[in-house]
Design an enzyme around this catalytic site. Structure first.
Site, PDB file in Angstrom:
ATOM      1  N   LEU A  89       0.864  -1.167   0.000  1.00 58.16           N
ATOM      2  CA  LEU A  89       0.000   0.000   0.000  1.00 58.16           C
ATOM      3  C   LEU A  89       0.906   1.224   0.000  1.00 58.16           C
ATOM      4  O   LEU A  89       1.750   1.378   0.880  1.00 58.16           O
ATOM      5  CB  LEU A  89      -0.905  -0.017   1.239  1.00 58.16           C
ATOM      6  CG  LEU A  89      -2.171   0.830   1.226  1.00 58.16           C
ATOM      7  CD1 LEU A  89      -3.057   0.488   0.034  1.00 58.16           C
ATOM      8  CD2 LEU A  89      -2.939   0.650   2.528  1.00 58.16           C
ATOM      9  N   ASP A  90       0.754   2.088  -0.995  1.00 52.86           N
ATOM     10  CA  ASP A  90       1.616   3.257  -1.140  1.00 52.86           C
ATOM     11  C   ASP A  90       1.601   4.118   0.116  1.00 52.86           C
ATOM     12  O   ASP A  90       0.587   4.169   0.828  1.00 52.86           O
ATOM     13  CB  ASP A  90       1.177   4.112  -2.333  1.00 52.86           C
ATOM     14  CG  ASP A  90       1.466   3.446  -3.663  1.00 52.86           C
ATOM     15  OD1 ASP A  90       2.281   2.504  -3.694  1.00 52.86           O
ATOM     16  OD2 ASP A  90       0.871   3.865  -4.681  1.00 52.86           O
ATOM     17  N   PRO A  91       2.698   4.845   0.398  1.00 54.07           N
ATOM     18  CA  PRO A  91       2.718   5.742   1.563  1.00 54.07           C
ATOM     19  C   PRO A  91       1.578   6.752   1.566  1.00 54.07           C
ATOM     20  O   PRO A  91       1.045   7.082   2.629  1.00 54.07           O
ATOM     21  CB  PRO A  91       4.079   6.440   1.432  1.00 54.07           C
ATOM     22  CG  PRO A  91       4.936   5.457   0.705  1.00 54.07           C
ATOM     23  CD  PRO A  91       4.020   4.775  -0.267  1.00 54.07           C
ATOM     24  N   LEU A  92       1.171   7.238   0.386  1.00 52.59           N
ATOM     25  CA  LEU A  92       0.083   8.218   0.322  1.00 52.59           C
ATOM     26  C   LEU A  92      -1.283   7.597   0.536  1.00 52.59           C
ATOM     27  O   LEU A  92      -2.270   8.312   0.705  1.00 52.59           O
ATOM     28  CB  LEU A  92       0.106   8.943  -1.028  1.00 52.59           C
ATOM     29  CG  LEU A  92       1.208   9.972  -1.236  1.00 52.59           C
ATOM     30  CD1 LEU A  92       1.086  10.612  -2.606  1.00 52.59           C
ATOM     31  CD2 LEU A  92       1.164  11.048  -0.152  1.00 52.59           C
ATOM     32  N   ALA A  93      -1.356   6.278   0.505  1.00 57.62           N
ATOM     33  CA  ALA A  93      -2.638   5.586   0.670  1.00 57.62           C
ATOM     34  C   ALA A  93      -2.813   5.124   2.110  1.00 57.62           C
ATOM     35  O   ALA A  93      -1.851   4.873   2.836  1.00 57.62           O
ATOM     36  CB  ALA A  93      -2.715   4.395  -0.275  1.00 57.62           C
TER      37      ALA A  93
END
EC number: 5.4.99.25
Length: 350
Positions: free
Chosen positions: A89-93
């Site tokens: 899961l991306d850091p921004l997500a």
């Protein structure tokens, strides 16, 4: 081959063998007893021993941290020997990041193949090179879609579709990650591939942004979906916010946060641990006797008999409520592909 029969749910659990420990897992008095040098800085501080703990933690990851960091935090919170996650899961997500501890790591592929659900916000008017808010603009537009226009476009992206992944993605090109090549300034040309999207619907719309709910399969990029939707509508777009609400059998209602785990003790955090077999909810369970379980744990296939025994496909075997093995049933024979050594290291289903 000797004919084996289905066991009974009330069969006693298998006595599971203890695996050999590495030097890093041995206590200070084991192995080279009496030969170690004294710690020059005074008494060596006691470090808590890593625990044999197995199960799934359904983490609600916050924005701003990587999946790797989240795994490290959970591993430390449980003082576990082994941990891994099922789907970056991306850091921004934010949202659901299933983390496997101990023997649960053997079931990660089953979670990775599961359906996923997202809630994401598309910012209209700007397309970026990363297809999200961190990238630099590469195309802009003054046009803005109406909610009716967005809803009319969504069916074109439902079903089995061809999707070009974002240039900044983990896909490998001749052994190199696409995002590494893109960061070095190389032109990244990714080939479209088939993905499946089961559901798309508009949750909110205010002209500048649209919040969309999505249910999709493995390999689908929500960032690419926002990009392609903006191109179809002639207004460009990128993902401004992204939250994953479900991964396979794991949902928000059963999740916990990093602060909650950090406040608890390793033993107390067991309340947030799901059974290893939770990841196997989509395949049938076969209760077996102790003798059959021991054969499976040695990696030997067994023949299953009984009116309720599955004939073909994947299945997992349990003995006395303890997960023993998972594999494929071929012509009535269970061939184990993964065997488990759980003992008392994991929670069991009620």
């Amino acid at each position: 081959m000797q004919d084996e029969t289905l066991g009974h749910p009330e069969a006693q659990p298998v006595a599971l063998p203890t695996e050999a420990r590495s030097a890093d897992e041995r206590g200070p008095d084991e192995g080279r007893r009496g030969r170690g040098r004294p710690h020059r800085g005074g008494p060596r501080p006691d470090r808590p021993k890593k625990r044999d703990v197995s199960g799934w933690v359904i983490l609600d990851k916050g924005v701003g941290i990587t999946s790797t960091h989240a795994v490290a935090v959970v591993k430390r919170a449980f003082n576990a020997k082994k941990a891994g996650h099922a789907g970056t899961l991306d850091p921004l997500a934010s949202g659901i990041l299933p983390i496997a501890l101990g023997e649960a790591t053997k079931t990660v592929p089953f979670v990775m193949d599961g359906r996923k659900a997202y809630r994401f916000t598309v910012q209209w008017g700007v397309e970026t090179d990363t297809d999200d808010a961190e990238g630099r603009p590469v195309a802009t537009s003054d046009a803005r879609p109406t909610q009716t226009q967005v809803e009319a476009a969504l069916p074109s992206f439902v079903g089995n579709i061809q999707q070009v992944p974002p240039r900044y993605s983990a896909i490998k090109i001749q052994g190199e990650r696409a995002y590494d090549l893109a960061r070095e300034g190389e032109i990244v040309e990714l080939v479209a591939r088939e993905v499946r999207i089961d559901h798309l619907s508009v949750i909110e719309h205010d002209g500048e942004r649209t919040v969309i709910a999505a249910e999709c399969g493995k390999g689908t990029y929500v960032r690419a979906l926002a990009r392609d939707l903006g191109r179809m509508l002639g207004c460009h777009g990128h993902v401004a916010a992204l939250r994953r609400t479900r991964v396979g059998p794991f949902v928000e209602e059963a999740s916990c946060s990093i602060p909650t785990l950090e406040e608890g003790a390793p033993d107390g955090n067991g309340a947030h641990l799901q059974p290893v077999e939770t990841a196997l909810d989509q395949i049938p369970s076969v209760p077996v006797s102790r003798d059959v379980a021991l054969r499976l744990m040695r990696g030997q296939p067994v023949i299953l008999r009984g009116r309720d025994a599955p004939v073909e496909g994947k299945a997992f075997a349990t003995c006395g409520g303890v997960l023993v093995a998972v594999g494929d049933i071929e012509r009535g024979e269970l061939v184990p592909h993964r065997v488990f050594h759980l003992g008392g290291t994991a929670p069991q289903r009620d």
